[in-house]
Design a protein around this motif. Structure first.
Motif, PDB file in Angstrom:
ATOM      1  N   GLY A  89       0.833  -1.205   0.000  1.00 49.57           N
ATOM      2  CA  GLY A  89       0.000   0.000   0.000  1.00 49.57           C
ATOM      3  C   GLY A  89       0.862   1.247   0.000  1.00 49.57           C
ATOM      4  O   GLY A  89       2.053   1.195   0.290  1.00 49.57           O
TER       5      GLY A  89
ATOM      6  N   GLY B 129      10.298   7.797  -6.968  1.00 44.30           N
ATOM      7  CA  GLY B 129      10.755   6.764  -6.014  1.00 44.30           C
ATOM      8  C   GLY B 129       9.636   5.778  -5.723  1.00 44.30           C
ATOM      9  O   GLY B 129       9.844   4.558  -5.740  1.00 44.30           O
ATOM     10  N   ASN B 130       8.436   6.288  -5.467  1.00 40.53           N
ATOM     11  CA  ASN B 130       7.281   5.403  -5.229  1.00 40.53           C
ATOM     12  C   ASN B 130       7.045   4.517  -6.455  1.00 40.53           C
ATOM     13  O   ASN B 130       6.722   3.333  -6.332  1.00 40.53           O
ATOM     14  CB  ASN B 130       5.993   6.206  -5.008  1.00 40.53           C
TER      15      ASN B 130
ATOM     16  N   GLN C  32      11.994   5.547  11.393  1.00 41.78           N
ATOM     17  CA  GLN C  32      11.108   6.526  10.753  1.00 41.78           C
ATOM     18  C   GLN C  32      10.357   7.334  11.825  1.00 41.78           C
ATOM     19  O   GLN C  32      10.184   8.543  11.685  1.00 41.78           O
ATOM     20  CB  GLN C  32      10.123   5.837   9.803  1.00 41.78           C
TER      21      GLN C  32
ATOM     22  N   GLY D 100      10.070  -0.201  -0.945  1.00 40.60           N
ATOM     23  CA  GLY D 100      11.405   0.378  -1.079  1.00 40.60           C
ATOM     24  C   GLY D 100      12.204   0.135   0.199  1.00 40.60           C
ATOM     25  O   GLY D 100      11.666  -0.328   1.215  1.00 40.60           O
TER      26      GLY D 100
ATOM     27  N   ALA E 107      15.701   0.283  -5.106  1.00 50.05           N
ATOM     28  CA  ALA E 107      15.161   0.286  -3.741  1.00 50.05           C
ATOM     29  C   ALA E 107      15.190   1.666  -3.108  1.00 50.05           C
ATOM     30  O   ALA E 107      14.440   1.954  -2.175  1.00 50.05           O
ATOM     31  CB  ALA E 107      15.943  -0.696  -2.876  1.00 50.05           C
ATOM     32  N   LYS E 108      16.080   2.514  -3.614  1.00 54.21           N
ATOM     33  CA  LYS E 108      16.150   3.863  -3.059  1.00 54.21           C
ATOM     34  C   LYS E 108      16.509   4.840  -4.173  1.00 54.21           C
ATOM     35  O   LYS E 108      17.655   4.876  -4.631  1.00 54.21           O
ATOM     36  CB  LYS E 108      17.199   3.906  -1.944  1.00 54.21           C
ATOM     37  N   ILE E 109      15.519   5.588  -4.618  1.00 53.36           N
ATOM     38  CA  ILE E 109      15.742   6.639  -5.602  1.00 53.36           C
ATOM     39  C   ILE E 109      15.998   7.912  -4.792  1.00 53.36           C
ATOM     40  O   ILE E 109      15.295   8.176  -3.804  1.00 53.36           O
ATOM     41  CB  ILE E 109      14.496   6.800  -6.513  1.00 53.36           C
TER      42      ILE E 109
ATOM     43  N   SER F 150      11.369  11.961  -1.458  1.00 55.70           N
ATOM     44  CA  SER F 150      10.325  11.763  -0.454  1.00 55.70           C
ATOM     45  C   SER F 150       9.160  12.725  -0.663  1.00 55.70           C
ATOM     46  O   SER F 150       9.368  13.869  -1.073  1.00 55.70           O
ATOM     47  CB  SER F 150      10.963  11.981   0.924  1.00 55.70           C
ATOM     48  N   LYS F 151       7.943  12.235  -0.377  1.00 51.46           N
ATOM     49  CA  LYS F 151       6.761  13.090  -0.503  1.00 51.46           C
ATOM     50  C   LYS F 151       6.820  14.233   0.496  1.00 51.46           C
ATOM     51  O   LYS F 151       6.475  15.355   0.206  1.00 51.46           O
ATOM     52  CB  LYS F 151       5.486  12.299  -0.217  1.00 51.46           C
ATOM     53  N   SER F 152       7.248  13.914   1.724  1.00 51.39           N
ATOM     54  CA  SER F 152       7.120  14.926   2.776  1.00 51.39           C
ATOM     55  C   SER F 152       8.385  15.759   2.991  1.00 51.39           C
ATOM     56  O   SER F 152       8.298  16.923   3.306  1.00 51.39           O
ATOM     57  CB  SER F 152       6.702  14.272   4.092  1.00 51.39           C
TER      58      SER F 152
HETATM   59  N1  AQP Z   1      12.888   7.282  -2.763  1.00 52.16           N
HETATM   60  C1  AQP Z   1      12.328   6.082  -2.850  1.00 52.16           C
HETATM   61  N2  AQP Z   1      12.912   5.105  -3.581  1.00 52.16           N
HETATM   62  C2  AQP Z   1      12.345   3.866  -3.680  1.00 52.16           C
HETATM   63  N3  AQP Z   1      11.177   3.534  -3.080  1.00 52.16           N
HETATM   64  C3  AQP Z   1      10.556   4.480  -2.343  1.00 52.16           C
HETATM   65  N4  AQP Z   1       9.414   4.503  -1.639  1.00 52.16           N
HETATM   66  C4  AQP Z   1       9.239   5.719  -1.069  1.00 52.16           C
HETATM   67  N5  AQP Z   1      10.258   6.524  -1.389  1.00 52.16           N
HETATM   68  C5  AQP Z   1      11.096   5.790  -2.187  1.00 52.16           C
HETATM   69  C6  AQP Z   1       8.497   3.375  -1.537  1.00 52.16           C
HETATM   70  O1  AQP Z   1       7.214   3.804  -1.994  1.00 52.16           O
HETATM   71  C7  AQP Z   1       6.179   3.293  -1.155  1.00 52.16           C
HETATM   72  C8  AQP Z   1       5.457   4.484  -0.524  1.00 52.16           C
HETATM   73  O2  AQP Z   1       4.951   4.210   0.701  1.00 52.16           O
HETATM   74  P1  AQP Z   1       4.334   5.342   1.626  1.00 52.16           P
HETATM   75  O3  AQP Z   1       3.254   6.037   0.913  1.00 52.16           O
HETATM   76  O4  AQP Z   1       4.026   4.683   2.914  1.00 52.16           O
HETATM   77  O5  AQP Z   1       5.477   6.419   1.820  1.00 52.16           O
HETATM   78  P2  AQP Z   1       6.910   6.386   2.451  1.00 52.16           P
HETATM   79  O6  AQP Z   1       7.552   5.049   2.424  1.00 52.16           O
HETATM   80  O7  AQP Z   1       6.879   7.050   3.795  1.00 52.16           O
HETATM   81  O8  AQP Z   1       7.729   7.283   1.400  1.00 52.16           O
HETATM   82  P3  AQP Z   1       7.289   8.622   0.701  1.00 52.16           P
HETATM   83  O9  AQP Z   1       6.268   8.308  -0.346  1.00 52.16           O
HETATM   84  O10 AQP Z   1       8.451   9.362   0.162  1.00 52.16           O
HETATM   85  O11 AQP Z   1       6.654   9.446   1.840  1.00 52.16           O
HETATM   86  P4  AQP Z   1       7.386  10.158   3.098  1.00 52.16           P
HETATM   87  O12 AQP Z   1       7.592  11.539   2.667  1.00 52.16           O
HETATM   88  O13 AQP Z   1       6.383  10.010   4.173  1.00 52.16           O
HETATM   89  O14 AQP Z   1       8.692   9.454   3.362  1.00 52.16           O
HETATM   90  C9  AQP Z   1       6.887   2.403  -0.141  1.00 52.16           C
HETATM   91  O15 AQP Z   1       6.941   1.076  -0.622  1.00 52.16           O
HETATM   92  C10 AQP Z   1       8.268   2.987  -0.081  1.00 52.16           C
HETATM   93  O16 AQP Z   1       9.248   2.078   0.372  1.00 52.16           O
END
Ligand code: AQP
Length: 332
Positions: A7, A18-19, A108, A147, A184-186, A197-199
């Protein structure tokens, strides 16, 4: 077939690259070999106190992006987390199996709570990984494509599955992470040592799937690289260039070594122009497909309603078994 579940949070108008590469493209591929369940985790998004109307809108937009990327409702269950009440119910049981110190060790949580300060940090943010474990275990999931940033949370889900099984008898499989090393990590384009990252992303460092092609090209052109000229994959010495090579390779299917050869002696400018073309080419049909789905909100809602019904049928079975095993009195 083994079951896959994953999800994402509806915390932005658009998912980012990244997502897309770290998670969504893996989800789409796994539909061929797995029994797939994909979810918009709106309850998780409440941890950032979103505006109610914006959250509703983003929940639809996130689902539309899953569909546009190739999540196929004929082959996968696609639904919204809050439509299946069992997620919150199982999270309570799992919370009672989670140590306080165990939850407090989640990096986190430590990072986000440090940013938000004691006043801004909620219990919801603290128990976020417990709800995530409930999401996964509720569907007796075998595989979770995520990721790298979610690895520690997934470890907790595995520990909780093991703990529940050893205390109450076999109830759920212990889920495996599916993390594809190359993507796995963009990284953030403006700060290539931090994840995109979104945030937290700097505005210029993130590529949103729904960005205008001109904005995408501009951000890639201004991506931070080093002062050298050699196009070489070396994440330690050349994080910016390596990130661009990763993005190109993942979207074009061209091996990184072949890209290094192609750009030998040509400098970063050429690489950036080509990466921008590759990204725009990949995202343009996706953006159009999202617009198509958003133009028919009733059809989208029907897909989500049907998905929720199928998800609920599975969730009800697991929760019933767990409630029974832990000793809750049946309602009769
Ligand atoms: N930079 C990234 N590279 C590879 N995978 C990534 N994911 C997130 N950033 C990268 C993967 O995308 C999914 C999003 O899950 P989420 O909506 O729970 O958000 P998150 O992991 O906290 O990462 P976001 O989207 O960047 O949000 P924030 O800003 O809250 O950190 C997951 O499978 C994640 O691993």
């Amino acid at each position: 077939r083994p079951r896959v579940f994953s999800g994402m949070q509806p915390t932005a108008d658009s998912l980012h690259l990244g997502n897309y590469l770290g998670a969504l493209t893996q989800w789409v591929a796994l539909q061929d070999t797995h029994d797939a369940i994909y979810c918009v985790v709106d309850l998780h998004a409440l941890t950032v106190a979103p505006d109610p109307a914006v959250l509703r809108e983003r929940t639809r937009r996130t689902a539309a992006q899953y569909l546009a990327a190739g999540v196929d409702p004929a082959r996968s269950v696609l639904f919204v987390q809050s439509h299946v009440a069992e997620h919150a119910e199982l999270a309570w049981v799992l919370g009672c199996l989670t140590g306080y110190g165990e939850a407090a060790r989640m990096t986190q949580f430590k990072d986000k709570s440090a940013k938000q300060g004691a006043e801004g940090t909620t219990v919801g943010l603290f128990t976020y990984p417990v709800l995530m474990a409930a999401d996964i275990l509720l569907y007796r999931t075998n595989v979770v494509p995520v990721g790298e940033d979610q690895r520690q949370h997934l470890e907790l889900s595995r520990d909780l599955a093991q703990r529940m099984n050893s205390r109450y008898g076999p109830l759920v499989p212990v889920p495996e992470a599916h993390i594809v090393r190359e993507v796995a990590k963009i990284y953030d384009l403006a700060d290539p040592t931090s994840k995109m990252s979104k945030s937290n992303g700097s505005v210029n460092g993130i590529i949103e799937l729904l960005d205008d092609p001109k904005v995408i090209a501009k951000r890639i052109r201004s991506a931070v690289t080093d002062t050298g000229t050699e196009v070489r994959f070396d994440p330690e010495a050349k994080p910016g260039v390596s990130n661009l090579l990763t993005i190109h390779s993942a979207l074009s299917g061209t091996p990184v070594a072949e890209l290094e050869d192609r750009f030998a002696g040509r400098g970063y400018g050429h690489l950036k122009v080509e990466v921008a073309d590759v990204v725009v080419e990949a995202l343009t049909p996706l953006r159009e497909a999202v617009e198509g789905w958003l133009a028919q909100p009733e059809k989208l809602d029907d897909v989500l309603a049907e998905g929720a019904e199928r998800a609920r049928a599975i969730a009800r079975g697991t929760l019933g078994d767990v409630y029974d095993a832990v000793g809750l009195l049946p309602a009769g």
